[in-house]
Design a protein around this motif. Sequence first.
Motif, PDB file in Angstrom:
ATOM      1  N   ARG A  58      -9.612   0.741  10.947  1.00 26.38           N
ATOM      2  CA  ARG A  58      -8.865   1.840  10.404  1.00 26.38           C
ATOM      3  C   ARG A  58      -7.616   1.603  10.272  1.00 26.38           C
ATOM      4  NH1 ARG A  58     -13.336   5.452  12.219  1.00 26.38           N
ATOM      5  NH2 ARG A  58     -13.830   6.987  10.704  1.00 26.38           N
ATOM      6  N   TYR A  59      -6.978   0.829  11.344  1.00 26.69           N
ATOM      7  CA  TYR A  59      -5.559   0.605  11.670  1.00 26.69           C
ATOM      8  C   TYR A  59      -5.170  -0.450  10.377  1.00 26.69           C
ATOM      9  CZ  TYR A  59      -1.482  -1.255  13.323  1.00 26.69           C
ATOM     10  OH  TYR A  59       0.036  -1.561  13.564  1.00 26.69           O
ATOM     11  N   GLY A  60      -6.050  -1.266  10.010  1.00 28.90           N
ATOM     12  CA  GLY A  60      -5.651  -2.163   8.921  1.00 28.90           C
ATOM     13  C   GLY A  60      -5.908  -1.186   7.514  1.00 28.90           C
ATOM     14  N   ILE A  61      -6.848  -0.292   7.338  1.00 25.00           N
ATOM     15  CA  ILE A  61      -6.638   0.702   6.170  1.00 25.00           C
ATOM     16  C   ILE A  61      -5.441   1.310   6.117  1.00 25.00           C
ATOM     17  CG2 ILE A  61      -7.631   2.572   5.126  1.00 25.00           C
ATOM     18  CD1 ILE A  61     -10.432   1.538   6.307  1.00 25.00           C
ATOM     19  N   TRP A  62      -4.751   1.685   7.324  1.00 27.99           N
ATOM     20  CA  TRP A  62      -3.757   2.531   7.377  1.00 27.99           C
ATOM     21  C   TRP A  62      -2.453   1.766   6.969  1.00 27.99           C
ATOM     22  CZ3 TRP A  62      -1.256   7.054   8.213  1.00 27.99           C
ATOM     23  CH2 TRP A  62       0.178   6.986   8.612  1.00 27.99           C
ATOM     24  N   LEU A  63      -2.482   0.575   7.602  1.00 29.66           N
ATOM     25  CA  LEU A  63      -1.341  -0.299   7.158  1.00 29.66           C
ATOM     26  C   LEU A  63      -1.253  -0.546   5.667  1.00 29.66           C
ATOM     27  CD1 LEU A  63      -1.396  -2.979  10.090  1.00 29.66           C
ATOM     28  CD2 LEU A  63       0.436  -1.102   9.758  1.00 29.66           C
ATOM     29  N   THR A  64      -2.420  -0.871   5.217  1.00 27.93           N
ATOM     30  CA  THR A  64      -2.547  -1.101   3.766  1.00 27.93           C
ATOM     31  C   THR A  64      -2.209   0.160   2.716  1.00 27.93           C
ATOM     32  OG1 THR A  64      -4.543  -2.556   4.116  1.00 27.93           O
ATOM     33  CG2 THR A  64      -3.966  -1.986   1.765  1.00 27.93           C
ATOM     34  N   LEU A  65      -2.464   1.454   3.040  1.00 24.46           N
ATOM     35  CA  LEU A  65      -2.372   2.374   2.553  1.00 24.46           C
ATOM     36  C   LEU A  65      -0.800   2.932   2.591  1.00 24.46           C
ATOM     37  CD1 LEU A  65      -3.366   4.846   0.815  1.00 24.46           C
ATOM     38  CD2 LEU A  65      -3.794   6.049   2.746  1.00 24.46           C
ATOM     39  N   SER A  66      -0.098   2.625   3.801  1.00 16.30           N
ATOM     40  CA  SER A  66       1.097   2.665   3.808  1.00 16.30           C
ATOM     41  C   SER A  66       2.058   1.807   3.100  1.00 16.30           C
ATOM     42  CB  SER A  66       1.593   2.529   5.528  1.00 16.30           C
ATOM     43  OG  SER A  66       0.779   3.647   6.427  1.00 16.30           O
ATOM     44  N   SER A  67       1.627   0.253   2.941  1.00 17.83           N
ATOM     45  CA  SER A  67       2.216  -0.545   2.013  1.00 17.83           C
ATOM     46  C   SER A  67       2.244   0.207   0.543  1.00 17.83           C
ATOM     47  CB  SER A  67       1.736  -1.599   2.217  1.00 17.83           C
ATOM     48  OG  SER A  67       1.873  -2.229   3.281  1.00 17.83           O
ATOM     49  N   VAL A  68       1.283   0.740   0.126  1.00 17.81           N
ATOM     50  CA  VAL A  68       1.046   1.187  -1.208  1.00 17.81           C
ATOM     51  C   VAL A  68       1.898   2.300  -1.390  1.00 17.81           C
ATOM     52  CG1 VAL A  68      -0.681   2.144  -2.949  1.00 17.81           C
ATOM     53  CG2 VAL A  68      -1.368   0.177  -1.418  1.00 17.81           C
ATOM     54  N   LEU A  69       1.936   3.159  -0.448  1.00 18.39           N
ATOM     55  CA  LEU A  69       2.639   4.490  -0.764  1.00 18.39           C
ATOM     56  C   LEU A  69       4.152   4.200  -0.337  1.00 18.39           C
ATOM     57  CD1 LEU A  69       0.539   7.179   1.277  1.00 18.39           C
ATOM     58  CD2 LEU A  69       0.635   6.724  -1.089  1.00 18.39           C
ATOM     59  N   THR A  70       4.585   2.992   0.214  1.00 20.61           N
ATOM     60  CA  THR A  70       6.040   2.703   0.178  1.00 20.61           C
ATOM     61  C   THR A  70       6.607   2.593  -1.196  1.00 20.61           C
ATOM     62  OG1 THR A  70       5.539   1.620   2.219  1.00 20.61           O
ATOM     63  CG2 THR A  70       7.544   0.907   1.161  1.00 20.61           C
TER      64      THR A  70
END
Length: 455
Positions: A58-70
Amino acid sequence: MIKRFNSIRVLIQSYFQGNSRTNLLVKNVFSSLILRGLGTAINFLFVPLVINFVNAERYGIWLTLSSVLTWFTLLDIGFGNGLRNKFSEAVALDDIKEQRKLIHTTAAVLICISAVIFILNVVFTDQLKWDEFLGVDASYRTELQQLVFLLISFFSLQFIFQIYNPIQYALQKPAMIARTILVGNALGLIGILYLREFSEPSLFNLGFVVMGSNVLSIFLFTAYFFIVQRRDLIQKIERPTLETLRGIFSLGIKFFFLNIAYMVQFQTSNFLISKYFTPEKVAEFNIAFKLFSVAALIFGIILSPVWSSVTNAQVNNDYRWIRKLINKLLLIWAVIAVGSIIVLLIAPTIYNLWIGDIITIPFITSLGVLLIVLSNCFSEIFISVLNGMGKVNLQFYMSILVIIFFVPIAYFLSVTLEYGIFGICMAIVITNVNGLIVAPYQVYVEMRKNRKLPA
């Protein structure tokens, strides 16, 4: 302790000895070092707490999604950076009317864009299959849709308040931005500690705490700045004009493409790793990046006032000051590079003390991230100077090449040649040709053109 900090401040000030512009730069560098240092400590505590709360996947998913939304930060179309340069010029000329006009014009644009973002969020977010887009298990679909809606809603608010940042940079007070980030991080840490005790693992709750804390912090400081510190900037409303809009946009659109190039290099990396490898690999890359980005953070703090200080120096035709500043920054970069290499050698011990055996970070990943950080720090010296001068045309054309070639190069090195994360790191370094070669040469040419460097 206070005496020790004062001694460090005196040491820094003696190295950057100079006029009032230099003294302001030193004061903000010193304050930012303290504030960002505290913020970094919180971030280091944040990583193991979040991993233990939501697990590594889930932490990896959070980081990926955060990068996309950036990527959504690009929706200001460069108005933030355009405002930064134009407002710096207005400050140097002590033109309060122009300052108000620039702020009110930019605010009107940001409010309109923010409204569009929120409307699109309401209409389309539930229609997208975010699990397929991120390459994760379908069981996360509902959770991701709720999380994305929440994050974009928060972002549409933060988007408006972000006008605070370019104004503080233009006033050569980046320490105020560091203060905002620190408070947001601290609130987020408190929230995570609460969730660990009273909540089940949830990406939605994580997003609410982290993003909500950041939005609350920047809202409070933006309100305090305009209502208490600089009420003169809002006492009289200057009607936005097409002339002011064109002035900001003509420069801002070039920064817009520069930001796209930067985002392609750094923010698509998490997406590529998640898409072609696993979310756990995203966590591996980001943990290594957090460790070595301490060097980038320190150097970024030192560089943070440089952009607007160079604008001020150029308005006053003080190119000698710019030349001396560049030489001192290069020496600081060399010292940071040596320190970073030492950290690379002891990285396994640091990882073990920091996160234990939750995730294993290979040496090759640490090496790749180190090369990214050092090359980026070096290039930022010259890019900051050129941005301050408003010399972004050549950078603009180079950014187009980065946008076109980064993903193919990253795919070829990481997937085709099977270099994995290290291949993506090398793609970032290779496509940084503007910062490593072109920008330094352009700065040299600018200095010579103004007869401040020997022939």
